[in-house]
Scaffold this active site. Structure first.
Site, PDB file in Angstrom:
ATOM      1  N   LYS A   1     -12.177  -3.226  11.187  1.00 19.69           N
ATOM      2  CA  LYS A   1     -10.997  -2.586  11.642  1.00 19.69           C
ATOM      3  C   LYS A   1     -11.300  -3.617  13.060  1.00 19.69           C
ATOM      4  O   LYS A   1     -10.490  -4.057  13.261  1.00 19.69           O
ATOM      5  CB  LYS A   1     -10.712  -1.167  11.855  1.00 19.69           C
ATOM      6  CG  LYS A   1     -10.006  -1.484  10.739  1.00 19.69           C
ATOM      7  CD  LYS A   1      -9.043  -1.289  10.112  1.00 19.69           C
ATOM      8  CE  LYS A   1      -8.275  -0.682   9.017  1.00 19.69           C
ATOM      9  NZ  LYS A   1      -7.223  -1.012   8.416  1.00 19.69           N
TER      10      LYS A   1
ATOM     11  N   ASP B   1       2.126  -2.337  -4.487  1.00 21.75           N
ATOM     12  CA  ASP B   1       0.790  -1.723  -4.605  1.00 21.75           C
ATOM     13  C   ASP B   1       0.349  -2.159  -5.997  1.00 21.75           C
ATOM     14  O   ASP B   1       1.207  -2.721  -6.256  1.00 21.75           O
ATOM     15  CB  ASP B   1       1.057  -0.103  -4.609  1.00 21.75           C
ATOM     16  CG  ASP B   1      -0.088   0.350  -4.025  1.00 21.75           C
ATOM     17  OD1 ASP B   1      -1.302  -0.056  -4.307  1.00 21.75           O
ATOM     18  OD2 ASP B   1      -0.211   1.350  -2.970  1.00 21.75           O
ATOM     19  N   ILE B   2      -1.057  -1.987  -5.977  1.00 25.39           N
ATOM     20  CA  ILE B   2      -1.934  -2.639  -6.993  1.00 25.39           C
ATOM     21  C   ILE B   2      -1.213  -1.376  -8.228  1.00 25.39           C
ATOM     22  O   ILE B   2      -1.942  -1.296  -9.052  1.00 25.39           O
ATOM     23  CB  ILE B   2      -2.938  -2.560  -6.972  1.00 25.39           C
ATOM     24  CG1 ILE B   2      -3.569  -3.728  -7.679  1.00 25.39           C
ATOM     25  CG2 ILE B   2      -3.258  -1.728  -6.523  1.00 25.39           C
ATOM     26  CD1 ILE B   2      -4.951  -3.954  -7.220  1.00 25.39           C
ATOM     27  N   ARG B   3      -1.042   0.017  -7.714  1.00 21.74           N
ATOM     28  CA  ARG B   3      -0.920   1.104  -8.098  1.00 21.74           C
ATOM     29  C   ARG B   3       0.439   1.595  -8.428  1.00 21.74           C
ATOM     30  O   ARG B   3       0.743   1.788  -7.607  1.00 21.74           O
ATOM     31  CB  ARG B   3      -2.273   2.130  -8.509  1.00 21.74           C
ATOM     32  CG  ARG B   3      -2.215   3.057  -6.773  1.00 21.74           C
ATOM     33  CD  ARG B   3      -3.382   3.521  -7.143  1.00 21.74           C
ATOM     34  NE  ARG B   3      -3.480   4.336  -5.357  1.00 21.74           N
ATOM     35  CZ  ARG B   3      -3.340   4.973  -4.994  1.00 21.74           C
ATOM     36  NH1 ARG B   3      -3.112   6.487  -5.458  1.00 21.74           N
ATOM     37  NH2 ARG B   3      -3.284   5.082  -3.710  1.00 21.74           N
TER      38      ARG B   3
ATOM     39  N   TYR C   1     -15.894  -0.451   7.123  1.00 19.48           N
ATOM     40  CA  TYR C   1     -14.029   0.238   7.398  1.00 19.48           C
ATOM     41  C   TYR C   1     -14.341  -0.217   8.841  1.00 19.48           C
ATOM     42  O   TYR C   1     -13.517  -1.002   9.243  1.00 19.48           O
ATOM     43  CB  TYR C   1     -13.495   1.591   7.102  1.00 19.48           C
ATOM     44  CG  TYR C   1     -13.007   2.095   7.028  1.00 19.48           C
ATOM     45  CD1 TYR C   1     -11.620   1.690   6.524  1.00 19.48           C
ATOM     46  CD2 TYR C   1     -12.164   3.062   8.501  1.00 19.48           C
ATOM     47  CE1 TYR C   1     -10.308   2.060   6.924  1.00 19.48           C
ATOM     48  CE2 TYR C   1     -11.024   3.470   9.391  1.00 19.48           C
ATOM     49  CZ  TYR C   1      -9.893   3.016   7.980  1.00 19.48           C
ATOM     50  OH  TYR C   1      -8.549   3.359   8.222  1.00 19.48           O
TER      51      TYR C   1
ATOM     52  N   GLY D   1      -0.700   5.184  -0.817  1.00 20.19           N
ATOM     53  CA  GLY D   1      -1.361   5.569  -0.283  1.00 20.19           C
ATOM     54  C   GLY D   1      -0.691   6.307   0.480  1.00 20.19           C
ATOM     55  O   GLY D   1       0.748   7.089   0.659  1.00 20.19           O
TER      56      GLY D   1
ATOM     57  N   GLY E   1       0.825  -0.953   0.059  1.00 26.08           N
ATOM     58  CA  GLY E   1      -0.529   0.187   0.275  1.00 26.08           C
ATOM     59  C   GLY E   1       0.700   1.616   0.125  1.00 26.08           C
ATOM     60  O   GLY E   1       0.570   2.056   0.235  1.00 26.08           O
TER      61      GLY E   1
HETATM   62  C1  AKB Z   1     -10.892   7.582   7.973  1.00 25.95           C
HETATM   63  O1  AKB Z   1     -11.500   8.931   7.514  1.00 25.95           O
HETATM   64  O2  AKB Z   1     -11.416   7.328   6.700  1.00 25.95           O
HETATM   65  C2  AKB Z   1      -9.417   7.697   8.243  1.00 25.95           C
HETATM   66  C3  AKB Z   1      -9.915   6.891   9.359  1.00 25.95           C
HETATM   67  C4  AKB Z   1     -10.121   7.594  10.650  1.00 25.95           C
HETATM   68  O3  AKB Z   1      -9.167   6.123   9.937  1.00 25.95           O
HETATM   69  N1  AKB Z   1      -8.728   9.044   7.890  1.00 25.95           N
END
Ligand code: AKB
Length: 319
Positions: free
Chosen positions: A146, A34-36, A142, A11, A8
């Protein structure tokens, strides 16, 4: 020489981490993937390996061949983009982590870094000074990825002795790379507009406080955690990591101290609901106790650094 791989590397955090590793340990000490292709000539001085981290076979080959001491796995889809593509976010964020944990279990990597986020917290979490062991209550895909990832890390550490280390990053703000797809991205964009003397329209409320951190602190903390003796690390899910907490209106004021003409207006979008579900500030005493974490840069110092660096970058582009 300790051999490192950053996955990554194109990024926001990847670029900064690689630049810091190159200057601290030498260009040859870090390979990047990375993929890019990273859009940064300095970063590209390191050996680049094209990789889709969800491709278990490709990842295994790179890790088995590379026999890295440390792998930093940063590839992820962040909160705002994740809400638009929930299944793709889950797939990328979870499958890539599991691939790396499996490779580490095979003994192809000695130590893994994987970032978690304040997105693991939610409405049931206290709003201020969230303790290390606060209930995890994510509302975004997300955040769910996590949360699950944190427990996978602990599982592989306890069951298989995999040395995987993690922090819950707040919003990260730096001038060497652009963020993408996050809810905290406004705190980088705002400086971009300020140096170009343009009005900035913020997608969060004026008084929406969030935990934030200057990139140099985040990079230093990451490298410090990776250097810490294993027997000191009592948290094997992910460490809370704090620095500062501010609102869009406060960052606007900080900018105005140097650019009195700077203008800020508000037009909220779906990212406001995400921000509202997150805490305002974080208690990072476990990280301080176990590996000596201490943030150094606060809001006004960060504003000075950001405005100077971005102004210089703009002038260089124009000349
Ligand atoms: C997001 O805003 O998704 C990230 C984070 C707080 O993990 N920067």
């Amino acid at each position: 020489m300790v051999r490192r791989l950053v996955i990554g590397a194109a990024g926001q955090l990847g670029i900064e981490l690689v630049l810091s590793m190159q200057s601290e340990f030498g260009v040859a000490s870090v390979d990047i993937s990375d993929i890019r292709v990273p859009d940064n000539e300095e970063v590209m001085r390191s050996k680049f390996l094209h990789l889709d981290a969800t491709d278990e076979g490709a990842l295994s080959t790179i890790l088995e061949d590379g026999q890295y001491d440390e792998v930093y796995h940063l590839a992820a889809m962040l909160s705002a983009t994740g809400e638009k593509k929930p299944l793709a976010a889950w797939d990328l964020n979870m499958q890539s982590l599991l691939n790396i944990l499996e490779a580490a279990k095979e003994g192809w990597v000695k130590r893994v870094f994987w970032p978690s986020s304040i997105a693991v917290f939610g409405p049931l979490t206290p709003k201020y000074n969230v303790p290390q062991d606060a209930p995890l209550d994510p509302t975004t895909v997300y955040g769910i990825s996590k949360q699950a990832g944190e427990f996978w890390c602990r599982y592989y550490q306890e069951k298989y002795g995999v040395d995987v280390r993690s922090v819950r990053y707040p919003g990260l703000i730096g001038h060497r790379s652009a963020p993408g797809g996050g809810t905290t991205d406004y705190a980088v964009e705002i400086y971009d507009y300020a140096v170009q003397d343009q009005l900035y329209t913020c997608f969060l409320k004026a008084d929406q406080a969030l935990p934030m951190m200057f990139m140099d602190d985040a990079v230093r903390g990451t490298l410090e955690l990776m250097r810490a003796p294993q027997d000191k690390l009592q948290v094997r899910t992910s460490y809370n990591l704090g620095a500062m907490s501010f609102t869009p209106s406060e960052i606007g004021e900080s900018i105005r101290q140097q650019k009195p003409q700077f203008q800020l207006e508000y037009a909220l979008d779906q990212r406001q609901a995400i921000a509202e579900s997150w805490p305002c500030s974080i208690d990072d005493s476990a990280a301080r106790r176990d590996w000596g974490w201490q943030a150094r840069i606060m809001l006004d110092d960060m504003t000075n650094i950001m405005l100077k660096a971005m102004t210089t970058a703009n002038e260089t582009l124009e000349s």
